[in-house]
Enzyme design. Sequence first.
Site, mmCIF file in Angstrom:
data_model
loop_
_atom_site.group_PDB
_atom_site.id
_atom_site.type_symbol
_atom_site.label_atom_id
_atom_site.label_comp_id
_atom_site.label_asym_id
_atom_site.label_seq_id
_atom_site.Cartn_x
_atom_site.Cartn_y
_atom_site.Cartn_z
ATOM 1 N N HIS A 92 15.297 50.118 -134.194
ATOM 2 C CA HIS A 92 16.132 50.575 -133.085
ATOM 3 C C HIS A 92 15.567 51.868 -132.475
ATOM 4 O O HIS A 92 14.439 52.251 -132.747
ATOM 5 C CB HIS A 92 17.587 50.688 -133.515
ATOM 6 C CG HIS A 92 18.060 49.447 -134.227
ATOM 7 N ND1 HIS A 92 18.267 48.259 -133.581
ATOM 8 C CD2 HIS A 92 18.292 49.203 -135.550
ATOM 9 C CE1 HIS A 92 18.634 47.329 -134.471
ATOM 10 N NE2 HIS A 92 18.645 47.874 -135.675
ATOM 11 N N GLU A 129 21.878 54.511 -137.533
ATOM 12 C CA GLU A 129 20.748 53.835 -138.166
ATOM 13 C C GLU A 129 19.429 54.302 -137.567
ATOM 14 O O GLU A 129 18.446 54.511 -138.287
ATOM 15 C CB GLU A 129 20.885 52.325 -137.999
ATOM 16 C CG GLU A 129 19.725 51.531 -138.575
ATOM 17 C CD GLU A 129 19.817 50.049 -138.288
ATOM 18 O OE1 GLU A 129 18.906 49.305 -138.730
ATOM 19 O OE2 GLU A 129 20.778 49.612 -137.629
ATOM 20 N N HIS A 184 14.978 49.539 -141.740
ATOM 21 C CA HIS A 184 16.325 49.432 -141.179
ATOM 22 C C HIS A 184 17.365 49.935 -142.169
ATOM 23 O O HIS A 184 17.088 50.118 -143.357
ATOM 24 C CB HIS A 184 16.646 47.968 -140.836
ATOM 25 C CG HIS A 184 15.938 47.457 -139.626
ATOM 26 N ND1 HIS A 184 16.498 47.456 -138.375
ATOM 27 C CD2 HIS A 184 14.707 46.934 -139.478
ATOM 28 C CE1 HIS A 184 15.656 46.947 -137.498
ATOM 29 N NE2 HIS A 184 14.543 46.627 -138.141
ATOM 30 N N GLU A 265 15.934 46.550 -145.492
ATOM 31 C CA GLU A 265 17.265 47.096 -145.219
ATOM 32 C C GLU A 265 17.558 48.044 -146.376
ATOM 33 O O GLU A 265 17.870 47.617 -147.486
ATOM 34 C CB GLU A 265 18.293 45.976 -145.144
ATOM 35 C CG GLU A 265 18.036 44.955 -144.050
ATOM 36 C CD GLU A 265 18.487 45.413 -142.676
ATOM 37 O OE1 GLU A 265 18.976 46.562 -142.556
ATOM 38 O OE2 GLU A 265 18.354 44.633 -141.713
#
Length: 304
Positions: A92, A129, A184, A265
């Site tokens: 992101h 995040e 992430h 993650e």
Amino acid sequence: MAAAGTAGALGLAGWLGWQAVPGGGGRPDAAASGSLSVDASPAGRPPSGGPSPGGSASPTGRPRPSASGRAVPPADAGRPLAGRTVLLDPGHNPHNGAHTAEIARSVDIGNGRKECDTTGTSTDDGYPEASFTLDVVRRAKRLLEAEGARVVLTQDGDRAWGPCVDERAAAGNRAHADAAVSVHGDGGPARGHGFHVILPSRVEEGRADTAPITGPSRTLGLLLRDRFAAATGQAYSTYLGRDGLDVRGDLGGLNLSRVPKVFIECGNMRNAGDARRMKDPQWRGRAAEGLADALTAFLTGPGR
């Protein structure tokens, strides 16, 4: 980032082109569940016997700078990653929220289409995040460069938005990276906790052909799972995947990659315990050390 896993089989071509390091296994992906059959640990806990969390020694046994800020002696010989290129992809972008129209546009992910990017998730008290991923990646970049690697980032908070998921894959291909990792934080159910590594499914459709990279990506993913667990003390995910691993064929960043690549993650940002750790700068330093250790082990293993 939160989504369900999909399954895929390993490509023989990947194993012929790349030699796995010890412990990389060789079992095919589980076709029904979307998860891999791997050495299980009870109650979602990582295996014991690895390096102590936060250790500052590299896989080569040499001391090195610490991403968590601890003072360590300078390296005294050689740089094992000299000549290697690593692509790090912080998930992101901190500015995506101001460009919702741009990131909502549809892009080709090889076997379908998806939105360019999203804003990502956050902790319940608002830690984004995108801020987490940038911090971990910047720390890992310093560690890898200290080992001699050339490190390419898909973005460093210096773009207005994006890049799109197809551009993130293209960045690793263009750099001829020896390995790539997308970092992430997940936005899973609040009761779930822990981390998982996402491996590419075998996808041969449209622009996607992951057959050559599924084998080496699995080797990288297993190393990342084990080194990240050892460095951080983080448990395997209790709500997604199996034994800290998941396999997906719906991610453009994996589908379009021509170099070994995995996602991690690092924890569930909607879980109070994981959120507390992920907001801690010292824990983020240990996360970066686990990431750098795994990449160094992958790039210096047998056949590399």
